[in-house]
Design an enzyme around this catalytic site. Sequence first.
Site, short mmCIF file in Angstrom:
data_model
loop_
_atom_site.label_atom_id
_atom_site.label_comp_id
_atom_site.label_asym_id
_atom_site.label_seq_id
_atom_site.Cartn_x
_atom_site.Cartn_y
_atom_site.Cartn_z
N LYS A 112 0.87 -1.18 0.12
CA LYS A 112 -0.05 -0.03 -0.21
C LYS A 112 0.78 1.29 0.11
CE LYS A 112 -4.31 1.03 2.07
NZ LYS A 112 -5.10 1.05 3.51
O1 G3P Z 1 -9.47 2.33 4.45
C1 G3P Z 1 -9.08 3.75 5.00
C2 G3P Z 1 -9.63 3.91 6.21
O2 G3P Z 1 -8.93 2.90 7.22
C3 G3P Z 1 -9.85 5.43 6.66
O3 G3P Z 1 -11.03 5.27 7.17
O4 G3P Z 1 -12.66 6.20 8.78
O5 G3P Z 1 -10.25 6.74 9.00
O6 G3P Z 1 -11.58 7.66 7.39
P1 G3P Z 1 -11.45 6.64 8.03
#
Ligand code: G3P
Length: 220
Positions: free
Chosen positions: A87
């Site tokens: 990634k």
């Molecule tokens: O897949 C990316 C994710 O982990 C980010 O999620 O909820 O932190 O925006 P969030």
Amino acid sequence: MRFFIDTADLDQIKEANDLGVLDGVTTNPSLMAKAGISGAKNIEDHYKKIASIVEGDVSAEVIATDYKGIVAEGEYLAQLAPNIVVKVPMIREGIKAIRHFSDNGIKTNCTLVFSPGQAILAAKAGATYISPFVGRVDDINWDGIGLIAQIAEIYAVQMYETEILAASIRNSKHIVDAAQAGADIATCPLHTILGLLKHPLTDIGLEKFLADHRKSNQGA
Ligand code: G3P
């Protein structure tokens, strides 16, 4: 649409895997920290554990932000297990590294994608997946699902092979909307996958079926 789980929590990964609908896992440094995993050796061991639980791809994120560092770290991560995907953040050095990985048969997930232009660049570099962050786009009062739809249209018109991995999924409706907008995969917290199960009419209907069965089988 395929389902990945967006967590580094082994119990949650096992639970989703046991449900029989899991196609892969994504992690990031924040999710590793949330799971209490720190230190190079522990992080490496944790990736190996995750990769042994699921058959599908497991995204392991690089920390380096310079080309040489990303390449070295990515090549190291890629050899930890056959289903590890490197990634890489959507930055200039990251795009260069994605081209290198693509030329050398290493799968990549280009993360922190927030615009169609970034999605085009990642596809041109040969990314296996791109991760547009639906929830974070919504957070700034923009349209996360609209972004998925726009990228899906561009990729279809241009016949790019890069797959759209809708990320930063916050609720079950995001999953449904991402599927409709053309995402190839949604990477989801466990509660959003389980939320897809829920409908009050299912609960009411099942209760009635079972009550009717009990009534007609009393004493039988
Ligand atoms: O897949 C990316 C994710 O982990 C980010 O999620 O909820 O932190 O925006 P969030």
